[in-house]
Write an enzyme that holds these catalytic residues in place. Structure first.
Site, PDB file in Angstrom:
ATOM      1  N   GLY A   1       2.618  -1.268   4.266  1.00  0.00           N
ATOM      2  CA  GLY A   1       2.630   0.180   4.055  1.00  0.00           C
ATOM      3  C   GLY A   1       3.899   0.746   3.796  1.00  0.00           C
ATOM      4  O   GLY A   1       4.493   0.654   2.670  1.00  0.00           O
ATOM      5  N   GLY A   2       4.554   1.543   4.653  1.00  0.00           N
ATOM      6  CA  GLY A   2       5.879   1.994   4.564  1.00  0.00           C
ATOM      7  C   GLY A   2       6.917   1.093   3.840  1.00  0.00           C
ATOM      8  O   GLY A   2       7.670   1.950   3.030  1.00  0.00           O
TER       9      GLY A   2
ATOM     10  N   ASN B   1       0.862  -1.325   0.009  1.00  0.00           N
ATOM     11  CA  ASN B   1      -0.125   0.146   0.018  1.00  0.00           C
ATOM     12  C   ASN B   1       0.937   1.276  -0.047  1.00  0.00           C
ATOM     13  O   ASN B   1       1.665   1.575   0.847  1.00  0.00           O
ATOM     14  CB  ASN B   1      -0.879  -0.260   1.180  1.00  0.00           C
ATOM     15  CG  ASN B   1      -1.769   1.339   1.329  1.00  0.00           C
ATOM     16  OD1 ASN B   1      -1.851   2.028   0.744  1.00  0.00           O
ATOM     17  ND2 ASN B   1      -2.416   1.336   2.716  1.00  0.00           N
ATOM     18  N   TRP B   2       0.888   1.887  -1.148  1.00  0.00           N
ATOM     19  CA  TRP B   2       1.988   3.012  -1.309  1.00  0.00           C
ATOM     20  C   TRP B   2       1.177   4.432  -0.638  1.00  0.00           C
ATOM     21  O   TRP B   2       2.067   5.436  -0.449  1.00  0.00           O
ATOM     22  CB  TRP B   2       2.259   3.157  -2.738  1.00  0.00           C
ATOM     23  CG  TRP B   2       3.230   2.177  -3.474  1.00  0.00           C
ATOM     24  CD1 TRP B   2       3.551   1.028  -2.592  1.00  0.00           C
ATOM     25  CD2 TRP B   2       3.654   2.233  -4.588  1.00  0.00           C
ATOM     26  NE1 TRP B   2       4.233   0.270  -3.387  1.00  0.00           N
ATOM     27  CE2 TRP B   2       4.481   0.836  -4.631  1.00  0.00           C
ATOM     28  CE3 TRP B   2       3.440   2.919  -5.899  1.00  0.00           C
ATOM     29  CZ2 TRP B   2       4.836   0.661  -5.894  1.00  0.00           C
ATOM     30  CZ3 TRP B   2       4.086   2.323  -6.928  1.00  0.00           C
ATOM     31  CH2 TRP B   2       4.837   1.150  -7.101  1.00  0.00           C
ATOM     32  N   LYS B   3       0.070   4.340  -0.126  1.00  0.00           N
ATOM     33  CA  LYS B   3      -0.535   5.379   0.548  1.00  0.00           C
ATOM     34  C   LYS B   3      -0.479   6.784  -0.488  1.00  0.00           C
ATOM     35  O   LYS B   3      -0.354   6.706  -1.381  1.00  0.00           O
ATOM     36  CB  LYS B   3      -0.002   5.552   1.791  1.00  0.00           C
ATOM     37  CG  LYS B   3       0.035   4.177   2.689  1.00  0.00           C
ATOM     38  CD  LYS B   3      -0.091   4.459   4.441  1.00  0.00           C
ATOM     39  CE  LYS B   3      -0.074   3.222   5.069  1.00  0.00           C
ATOM     40  NZ  LYS B   3      -0.169   2.978   6.155  1.00  0.00           N
TER      41      LYS B   3
ATOM     42  N   GLU C   1      -5.633  -5.378  10.594  1.00  0.00           N
ATOM     43  CA  GLU C   1      -4.687  -4.717  10.751  1.00  0.00           C
ATOM     44  C   GLU C   1      -4.936  -3.625  11.940  1.00  0.00           C
ATOM     45  O   GLU C   1      -5.898  -2.794  11.761  1.00  0.00           O
ATOM     46  CB  GLU C   1      -4.724  -3.383   9.443  1.00  0.00           C
ATOM     47  CG  GLU C   1      -4.180  -3.957   8.089  1.00  0.00           C
ATOM     48  CD  GLU C   1      -3.647  -2.910   7.123  1.00  0.00           C
ATOM     49  OE1 GLU C   1      -2.635  -2.992   6.850  1.00  0.00           O
ATOM     50  OE2 GLU C   1      -4.299  -2.187   6.909  1.00  0.00           O
TER      51      GLU C   1
ATOM     52  N   HIS D   1      -9.717   0.942   4.953  1.00  0.00           N
ATOM     53  CA  HIS D   1      -8.445   0.644   5.591  1.00  0.00           C
ATOM     54  C   HIS D   1      -8.642   1.670   6.709  1.00  0.00           C
ATOM     55  O   HIS D   1      -9.262   2.504   6.914  1.00  0.00           O
ATOM     56  CB  HIS D   1      -7.528   1.279   4.454  1.00  0.00           C
ATOM     57  CG  HIS D   1      -5.925   1.452   5.462  1.00  0.00           C
ATOM     58  ND1 HIS D   1      -5.656   2.346   5.770  1.00  0.00           N
ATOM     59  CD2 HIS D   1      -4.948   0.705   4.952  1.00  0.00           C
ATOM     60  CE1 HIS D   1      -4.229   2.160   6.292  1.00  0.00           C
ATOM     61  NE2 HIS D   1      -3.871   1.119   5.676  1.00  0.00           N
TER      62      HIS D   1
ATOM     63  N   GLY E   1       2.049   1.875  10.898  1.00  0.00           N
ATOM     64  CA  GLY E   1       2.984   2.789  10.876  1.00  0.00           C
ATOM     65  C   GLY E   1       3.462   3.333  12.218  1.00  0.00           C
ATOM     66  O   GLY E   1       4.025   4.264  12.267  1.00  0.00           O
TER      67      GLY E   1
END
Ligand code: PGA
Length: 253
Positions: A234-235, A14-16, A171, A100, A177
């Site tokens: 994510g990150g 997930n590149w947000k 999640e 999300h 994060g």
């Protein structure tokens, strides 16, 4: 640790809102250079809405699939700033993240909104990745199952998938994060419980992934658990070094 690669291990990135248009294209091309073999792995990336068409074109007919981070449930119309499930499907998306934590907690997305988005995905043939998770307060109050049960029920009760696939991502909000990843055994237990709960609403196979501070260092401790079908990252999915390291750790184990 003994480790057997499952029939399919999901690695979703997930590149947000981390990457601009050029950065997204550079990263997808770098990942495509690796020529991952997708027989027992399912890799997908979720770029920003801005970059999605270009990234999907680059990844077309490759082992890397592309998904949307969010969808609007209306097919089209006067909804300023929104992009519909239909539009994402149209430009080559296979998946969509639905519900999300950042959508729910920063943008106030309700369980009812989540349901409408799921239905829109089914309508257009996008595979929804339903994200659920408890907050720190829920967990400390012993309400993890209560929160997840409610999110699952509102999302899935009476939902006709019409033969399409559904994926769930567990999640925990407090793990996203923060670097405070859920202990692998705890994630396994919760996901085992989610699997049973989902059977109340859906027949067939529903893969369940773990997400929240997954990195190259801890990924194997999740995907090596039989109950956990993969990870939503994510990150660590937003740079070539961290994401390719993470993928290679899964492959080489
Ligand atoms: P994180 O995000 O890996 O940066 O914790 C996970 C997610 O939000 O899907």
């Amino acid at each position: 640790m003994t480790y057997n690669l499952k029939p399919k291990t999901y690695i979703f990135g997930n590149w947000k809102m981390y990457l601009g248009f050029d950065e997204s294209n550079i990263l997808v091309h770098a990942l495509l250079q690796q020529k991952y073999v997708a027989d027992n792995m399912c890799i997908a990336i979720f770029p920003s809405a801005l970059a999605i068409r270009e990234v999907a074109m680059a990844a077309q007919d490759t082992p890397i699939a592309v998904g949307a981070q969010n969808v609007n449930w209306n097919p089209k119309g006067a909804y300023t700033g929104e992009v519909s499930a239909h539009m994402f499907k149209d430009v080559g998306c296979t998946y969509a993240l639905i519900g999300h934590s950042e959508r729910r907690h920063i943008f106030g997305e309700s369980n009812e909104d989540v349901r409408k988005k799921l239905e829109a995905c089914v309508d257009v043939g996008l595979i929804p990745v339903l994200c659920i998770g408890e907050t720190k307060e829920d967990r400390e109050a012993g309400k993890t199952q209560y929160r997840l049960k409610k999110q699952l029920m509102k999302a899935l009760d009476g939902l006709d998938m019409r033969g399409g696939q559904l994926i769930i991502a567990y999640e925990p909000v407090w793990a996203i994060g923060t670097g405070d990843a859920c202990l692998p055994d705890d994630a396994r237990d919760v996901i085992g419980w989610i699997r049973e709960e989902v059977k109340l609403y859906q027949s067939g196979i529903v893969p369940v992934l773990y997400g929240g501070s997954v990195s190259g260092d801890n990924v194997v401790s999740y995907v090596s658990q039989t109950e956990i079908d993969g990870v939503l990252v994510g990150g660590a999915s937003s740079t070539y070094d961290t994401f390719s390291t993470l993928i290679s750790r899964v492959i080489s184990k």
